[in-house]
Design an enzyme around this catalytic site. Structure first.
Site, PDB file in Angstrom:
ATOM      1  N   LYS A  54       0.849  -1.206   0.000  1.00 50.36           N
ATOM      2  CA  LYS A  54       0.000   0.000   0.000  1.00 50.36           C
ATOM      3  C   LYS A  54       0.875   1.244   0.000  1.00 50.36           C
ATOM      4  O   LYS A  54       0.642   2.190  -0.768  1.00 50.36           O
ATOM      5  CB  LYS A  54      -0.918   0.010   1.231  1.00 50.36           C
ATOM      6  CG  LYS A  54      -2.093  -0.941   1.115  1.00 50.36           C
ATOM      7  CD  LYS A  54      -2.809  -1.161   2.443  1.00 50.36           C
ATOM      8  CE  LYS A  54      -3.861  -2.261   2.291  1.00 50.36           C
ATOM      9  NZ  LYS A  54      -4.440  -2.714   3.540  1.00 50.36           N
ATOM     10  N   GLN A  98      -5.055  -1.357   9.500  1.00 47.56           N
ATOM     11  CA  GLN A  98      -5.018  -2.709   8.944  1.00 47.56           C
ATOM     12  C   GLN A  98      -5.663  -3.706   9.902  1.00 47.56           C
ATOM     13  O   GLN A  98      -5.375  -3.719  11.100  1.00 47.56           O
ATOM     14  CB  GLN A  98      -3.547  -3.094   8.659  1.00 47.56           C
ATOM     15  CG  GLN A  98      -3.358  -4.421   7.967  1.00 47.56           C
ATOM     16  CD  GLN A  98      -3.877  -4.467   6.537  1.00 47.56           C
ATOM     17  OE1 GLN A  98      -3.932  -3.450   5.846  1.00 47.56           O
ATOM     18  NE2 GLN A  98      -4.283  -5.636   6.096  1.00 47.56           N
ATOM     19  N   ASP A 121     -11.380   2.927   3.951  1.00 48.62           N
ATOM     20  CA  ASP A 121     -11.812   1.529   3.910  1.00 48.62           C
ATOM     21  C   ASP A 121     -13.334   1.410   3.791  1.00 48.62           C
ATOM     22  O   ASP A 121     -13.846   0.347   3.446  1.00 48.62           O
ATOM     23  CB  ASP A 121     -11.404   0.829   5.219  1.00 48.62           C
ATOM     24  CG  ASP A 121     -10.195  -0.067   5.066  1.00 48.62           C
ATOM     25  OD1 ASP A 121      -9.992  -0.598   3.962  1.00 48.62           O
ATOM     26  OD2 ASP A 121      -9.467  -0.230   6.053  1.00 48.62           O
TER      27      ASP A 121
END
Ligand code: GUN
Length: 297
Positions: A54, A98, A121
Site C-alpha cells: 500500500k 489494517q 476503507d
C-alpha cells in the site's frame, strides 16, 4: 465454452494511472497532495506485506504515504490517540487501520473512531449506513474493485441476477449493496445456504467471497455467467510447494463461465488501486473539489 479472462492486473494499472494523473492535476492546480496514513498494529506477516505494498503504490501515485507501525501490545488508548491526531491532521485525507487487530483491541471501537470522511476503507458505521441507503459514502475497496471490473466487462448491470457467496462486512455485504445500487437482483448466499449450488447456478453474476479454497466448481456455474473470484487462499500444490488459489475452481469454472477473474491477477490488484482512488476522492471532497470520474461507485 472457454471463458474470457478478466484481467484485473491490467485494469488496476489503468486505475492507478488515472489516480496518478489526477494527483498531478491537484498539485498543479491547487497545490494539494493527497495523503494516506496506514496504521499497522503487531507483526502479522500477511498484514506487513499488504501494508508495504500500500505504501509503495501510494508513493508511486504521487501521494503522501505515512506508515505507523505499532507494537503488538499497543493500548487502545494510545491507538485512539493516534487516530484522533490523524483525524485532526490536514495533510492526511485517508486513514486505514489494517485488520485484523490484536485480540485485546476492539476493532469496531477503533474503526468508528476514524473520521468517516477519512475512512478510505468504508468500514465506519456511518459509511456502512450511507452505502446501505444509497447516499454518497466511502466504499470498501475490494467490492468497489469488483464493481469496476463488472461494469467494464458487462456495461450495464441492470436487471441481472447476482449471487454473492459470502456475508462478511468487508466484502459480501457491501458488494450486495453496490450491486443493488446498479439495479441487479441480489442474493447473498453463504456456507449455510440451502441448495447453494442451485442458487449459484441461476446467477448471471457470481461473486465468490467465502474464503474456502476452490469451493465453487464448474458444475455450480450457469452457462455464460460472469464470475468474480475474491478468494486468496494459499494451499499446498504439487511437490509440496504452496500456491495461491481463489474460492472458485478456475479450471472447471472457466469451461462454463462467460468470463472469469483469475487468482492471482484478478480482484487482488484492484483492492489497493481502489484504496488510492478512495484517498483521492476523500481529498477532493475535503477541499470542495469535483471528484475524479470513474473512480467512485
Ligand atoms: N485486512 C484484510 N483486508 C483488509 C482491508 O480491506 N482493509 C483493512 N483495513 N484491513 C484488511
Amino acid at each position: 465454452m472457454t471463458a474470457q479472462i478478466i484481467d484485473g492486473k491490467a485494469f488496476a494499472a489503468t486505475v492507478r494511472a488515472k489516480v496518478a494523473d489526477h494527483v498531478a492535476r491537484l498539485q498543479a492546480d491547487h497545490g494539494l497532495t493527497p495523503g494516506l496514513a496506514v496504521v499497522l498494529v503487531g507483526e502479522d506477516p500477511a498484514s506487513q506485506v499488504y501494508v508495504r505494498s500500500k505504501g509503495k503504490q501510494t508513493k508511486e501515485a504521487g501521494m503522501l504515504s505515512v506508515e505507523h507501525k505499532l507494537s503488538p501490545d499497543t493500548s487502545e488508548e494510545d491507538l485512539l490517540k493516534l487516530i484522533a491526531d490523524l483525524n485532526a491532521d490536514p495533510s492526511i485525507h485517508g486513514i486505514l487501520v489494517q485488520l485484523p487487530l490484536p485480540d485485546h483491541l476492539d476493532s469496531d471501537l477503533v474503526i468508528n473512531a476514524i473520521d468517516p470522511a477519512k475512512d478510505v476503507d468504508g468500514f465506519h458505521i456511518s459509511n456502512v449506513g450511507l452505502l446501505g441507503t444509497g447516499q454518497k459514502s466511502m466504499v470498501p475497496c475490494t467490492p468497489l474493485g469488483c464493481l469496476m471490473l463488472l461494469r467494464d466487462h458487462l456495461g450495464s448491470l441492470s436487471g441481472l441476477n447476482a449471487v454473492v457467496v459470502g456475508r462478511s462486512n468487508i466484502v459480501g455485504k457491501p458488494m450486495a449493496q453496490l450491486l443493488l445500487g446498479d439495479s441487479c437482483t441480489v442474493t447473498v448466499a453463504h456456507s449455510r445456504t440451502k441448495n447453494l449450488q442451485d442458487v449459484v447456478r441461476a446467477a448471471d453474476i457470481v461473486v465468490a467471497a467465502v474464503g474456502r479454497p476452490e469451493m465453487v466448481t464448474g458444475d455450480w456455474i450457469g452457462e455464460g455467467a460472469t464470475v468474480i473470484d475474491v478468494g486468496i487462499n494459499r494451499i499446498e500444490g504439487e511437490g509440496g510447494k504452496t500456491k495461491l488459489v481463489g474460492d472458485v475452481d478456475f479450471e472447471s469454472a472457466s469451461k462454463v463461465a462467460g468470463a472469469i477473474t483469475p487468482v492471482p491477477g484478478g480482484v487482488g490488484p484492484m483492492t489497493i488501486a481502489c484504496l488510492l482512488a478512495n484517498t483521492i476522492t476523500a481529498c477532493c471532497r475535503a477541499n470542495g473539489l469535483p471528484e475524479p470520474e470513474g473512480l467512485t461507485a
